[in-house]
Scaffold this motif. Sequence first.
Motif, PDB file in Angstrom:
ATOM      1  N   CYS A 394     129.478 104.966 -78.533  1.00 28.61           N
ATOM      2  CA  CYS A 394     129.626 106.356 -78.080  1.00 28.61           C
ATOM      3  C   CYS A 394     129.983 107.268 -79.248  1.00 28.61           C
ATOM      4  CB  CYS A 394     130.695 106.448 -76.994  1.00 28.61           C
ATOM      5  SG  CYS A 394     130.238 105.659 -75.435  1.00 28.61           S
ATOM      6  N   SER A 395     130.819 106.752 -80.147  1.00 26.78           N
ATOM      7  CA  SER A 395     131.224 107.527 -81.317  1.00 26.78           C
ATOM      8  C   SER A 395     130.032 107.823 -82.220  1.00 26.78           C
ATOM      9  CB  SER A 395     132.306 106.772 -82.092  1.00 26.78           C
ATOM     10  OG  SER A 395     132.610 107.423 -83.297  1.00 26.78           O
ATOM     11  N   HIS A 396     129.267 106.770 -82.565  1.00 27.55           N
ATOM     12  CA  HIS A 396     128.136 106.943 -83.482  1.00 27.55           C
ATOM     13  C   HIS A 396     127.041 107.823 -82.890  1.00 27.55           C
ATOM     14  CE1 HIS A 396     129.469 104.407 -86.710  1.00 27.55           C
ATOM     15  NE2 HIS A 396     129.619 103.358 -85.923  1.00 27.55           N
ATOM     16  N   ARG A 631     107.669 103.408 -96.415  1.00 24.68           N
ATOM     17  CA  ARG A 631     108.384 102.179 -96.051  1.00 24.68           C
ATOM     18  C   ARG A 631     109.534 102.514 -95.102  1.00 24.68           C
ATOM     19  NH1 ARG A 631     107.845  97.339 -99.377  1.00 24.68           N
ATOM     20  NH2 ARG A 631     106.189  97.757-100.889  1.00 24.68           N
ATOM     21  N   GLU A 632     109.757 101.612 -94.159  1.00 27.78           N
ATOM     22  CA  GLU A 632     110.982 101.712 -93.356  1.00 27.78           C
ATOM     23  C   GLU A 632     112.081 101.013 -94.149  1.00 27.78           C
ATOM     24  OE1 GLU A 632     112.802 100.571 -88.954  1.00 27.78           O
ATOM     25  OE2 GLU A 632     110.804  99.884 -89.532  1.00 27.78           O
ATOM     26  N   ILE A 633     113.201 101.696 -94.330  1.00 25.22           N
ATOM     27  CA  ILE A 633     114.333 101.136 -95.074  1.00 25.22           C
ATOM     28  C   ILE A 633     115.495 100.963 -94.108  1.00 25.22           C
ATOM     29  CG2 ILE A 633     115.948 101.450 -96.986  1.00 25.22           C
ATOM     30  CD1 ILE A 633     113.838 103.274 -98.303  1.00 25.22           C
ATOM     31  N   ILE A 634     115.936  99.728 -93.942  1.00 19.26           N
ATOM     32  CA  ILE A 634     117.083  99.443 -93.065  1.00 19.26           C
ATOM     33  C   ILE A 634     118.250  99.070 -93.964  1.00 19.26           C
ATOM     34  CG2 ILE A 634     117.990  98.016 -91.190  1.00 19.26           C
ATOM     35  CD1 ILE A 634     114.310  97.934 -91.593  1.00 19.26           C
ATOM     36  N   PHE A 641     124.445 100.976 -89.429  1.00 18.86           N
ATOM     37  CA  PHE A 641     123.072 100.852 -89.911  1.00 18.86           C
ATOM     38  C   PHE A 641     122.501 102.239 -90.170  1.00 18.86           C
ATOM     39  CE2 PHE A 641     123.012  96.536 -88.221  1.00 18.86           C
ATOM     40  CZ  PHE A 641     122.220  95.887 -89.155  1.00 18.86           C
ATOM     41  N   HIS A 642     121.662 102.298 -91.195  1.00 16.60           N
ATOM     42  CA  HIS A 642     120.875 103.505 -91.472  1.00 16.60           C
ATOM     43  C   HIS A 642     119.413 103.085 -91.467  1.00 16.60           C
ATOM     44  CE1 HIS A 642     124.463 105.785 -92.910  1.00 16.60           C
ATOM     45  NE2 HIS A 642     124.853 104.567 -93.270  1.00 16.60           N
ATOM     46  N   PHE A 648     113.617 110.653 -92.609  1.00 18.09           N
ATOM     47  CA  PHE A 648     114.744 110.891 -91.707  1.00 18.09           C
ATOM     48  C   PHE A 648     115.590 109.626 -91.578  1.00 18.09           C
ATOM     49  CE2 PHE A 648     111.458 113.882 -90.435  1.00 18.09           C
ATOM     50  CZ  PHE A 648     112.167 115.084 -90.368  1.00 18.09           C
ATOM     51  N   CYS A 649     116.869 109.795 -91.169  1.00 11.60           N
ATOM     52  CA  CYS A 649     117.764 108.653 -90.963  1.00 11.60           C
ATOM     53  C   CYS A 649     118.291 108.654 -89.535  1.00 11.60           C
ATOM     54  CB  CYS A 649     118.952 108.694 -91.935  1.00 11.60           C
ATOM     55  SG  CYS A 649     120.084 107.293 -91.710  1.00 11.60           S
ATOM     56  N   SER A 650     118.425 107.469 -88.991  1.00 11.67           N
ATOM     57  CA  SER A 650     118.881 107.316 -87.604  1.00 11.67           C
ATOM     58  C   SER A 650     120.300 107.824 -87.395  1.00 11.67           C
ATOM     59  CB  SER A 650     118.804 105.845 -87.187  1.00 11.67           C
ATOM     60  OG  SER A 650     119.638 105.043 -88.029  1.00 11.67           O
ATOM     61  N   CYS A 651     121.079 107.942 -88.462  1.00 10.49           N
ATOM     62  CA  CYS A 651     122.476 108.365 -88.302  1.00 10.49           C
ATOM     63  C   CYS A 651     122.619 109.869 -88.147  1.00 10.49           C
ATOM     64  CB  CYS A 651     123.318 107.892 -89.491  1.00 10.49           C
ATOM     65  SG  CYS A 651     123.070 108.848 -91.005  1.00 10.49           S
ATOM     66  N   GLY A 652     121.495 110.618 -88.316  1.00  7.65           N
ATOM     67  CA  GLY A 652     121.581 112.065 -88.208  1.00  7.65           C
ATOM     68  C   GLY A 652     122.409 112.684 -89.322  1.00  7.65           C
TER      69      GLY A 652
END
Length: 655
Positions: A394-396, A631-634, A641-642, A648-652
């Motif tokens: 919920c926090s992330h 490339r997708e970078i994980i 995780f980013h 763009f990054c999943s972490c916003g």
Amino acid sequence: MIIFFQNIMSLTEHFCLKILDKCPDIQQLRRIHCRLIIAGNLASASHVALKLMKAYSECRQITVTRQLFDEFPQKDVVFFNVMIRSYVNNKLFERALHMYRSMNRIHIFPDHFTVPQVLKACSGSENLWVGLQTHVSVFKKGLHSNLYVGNGLITMYGKCNRLLEARKVFDEMPGRDVVSWNSLVAAYAQNGMFHDALEVCRTMVHSSSLKPNAGTMASLSPAVTCSTSSDNLIFMKEMFMNHARDSLVSWNVMIAVYVNNSMPADAVNLYLEMESCGVDPDSITVASVLPACGDLSALSLGRKIHEYVKRKRLLPNLTLENALIDMYAKCGSLHDARKVFDEMQTRDVVSWTSMVSAYGMTGDGQTAVTIFSDMQRSGLTPDSISFVPVLSACSHAGLLDQGKRFFKLMTDEYKIVPRLEHFACMVDLLGRSGRINEAYEFVKNMKMEPNDRIWGALLSACKVHSNTDIGLVAADHLFQLVPEQAGYYVLLSNIYAKAGRWKDVTTIRSSMKVKGVKKEPGVSNVELNNQVHSFLAGDQSHPQSKQIYEELDIIVGKMRELGYVPETDSALHDIEDEDKGNHLAVHSEKLAIVFVIINTEPFTPIRITKNLRVCEDCHIAAKLISKIAEREIILRDTNRFHHFKNGFCSCGDYW
């Protein structure tokens, strides 16, 4: 004719007894039992009855074993020994002790075979009273000098937390074998006296003609697992290399020791060496090494191990399946983690919690919340650990209202007393939502003393939302609680720098130098062809360093064309030894990313694990590189995780 028939019966009995010695399966055992009954001499042949009892016991048919015991008319001490051993081997310790007491009542006296089994039963049930009585009986019958009796007494006293008695028995033994030493090592280790356990083992190695074995490794492992001493780890490794490599148990212990001492690369390398030596892993090996694969984002190796598990038909196995979910989740492969989860025949709270954590760490808080609700509907009751990842999710994901609802659900409906981990999640949740004052009030109203994680979450929020006043309060508590942790000095330095208070930035730097505080070097790990490669900032040690730096220069040029400007604030106040003499462009994450690019086919995903929080400049760079290189970078840092894709990054951009 009568003689001929007797010979046939004798041959039948001889044939059946030979099969019994080979531990037949239960169906074959029942057929042999029938043939022996037909032969007609089972009721009077004690050696036949004893072999049947042992065979049924090994097949875990303890009821039949007891039935054979009860039906035999003339029982001696051997019958009681076999029955007691059968109970012990099937972990029915109280029944074994009851059998021991019953033989005393009918005046059948125990011998040197009885006592070790009785002591095992006392150890298994931690029955000190019977153990003490047995020890007295041992002296009366003159059995105290028997090696197996002595070893049993050491183990029994160790399990019952009577270490002085265990040591006394050991010291007074006229002769010792490797089991004697292992029993004393285990006694100390099981009771948390790790230094003593290691000292006994060192004495064995240096002053005894006996050599350690797999049992020594297993006995010593709790001591080294809980130890942070490099000397102890070196000693354990030397013992393994020199004396105990011939047993799967030893390999398993050593892998577990590396994993539990946060040495995942060593654990993985040892696993690969084990394979090259032709030693087949078992379910314990796999469950031990999978967390190491997850820590290193060694997805290829993790998948290879998963294939081995399926090939060897080690599934279903709840422990293994949970370990696979955790490994895939830590490697950022949600699809694989979910596939394992969906195919499980049974799931426990750990299974569900692992999936909640997996989605939460990648920023998919809504799915994490859905899975948590599904767990509730499945009939399982969440425990205190289950609420940590859902609150974190919920926090992330910025799910403030849902996070508050889960906290209330935990305390009001499930009556779980919040722990520091839950409070830290709530402070982070409020802080990420910009509720800095509310987060501070939450901390002040806690019913327990806040720890560094709670103040650290508040300080991080203050950095993001530029709240210098509360940030100073949080930093002051942190410097008192963990004055040696450089990361919090850097966070406060960032707050000052963002506010343009460069004089205060200089003061923080000076304070770190005076106190001798040094930031942990950043290390980025990446897997290629089942081998894990590690990079430090400015690293020149890799065989491909020249190619890596040449390619990095080209990529940085393309980044500048897209408007990239180095995040110089990070360089100015992110005080790390690893950065001295180096430019931001050679941070460890960038080196790891470029290394994968030059060694893999186009469009291959890049998976990296870093031991510290990713810096702002590397975060910007990773977004741009994901677009330039397609490339997708994980990237997994200490926070989350980013997933970088198409710029763009999943972490916003909030981590």
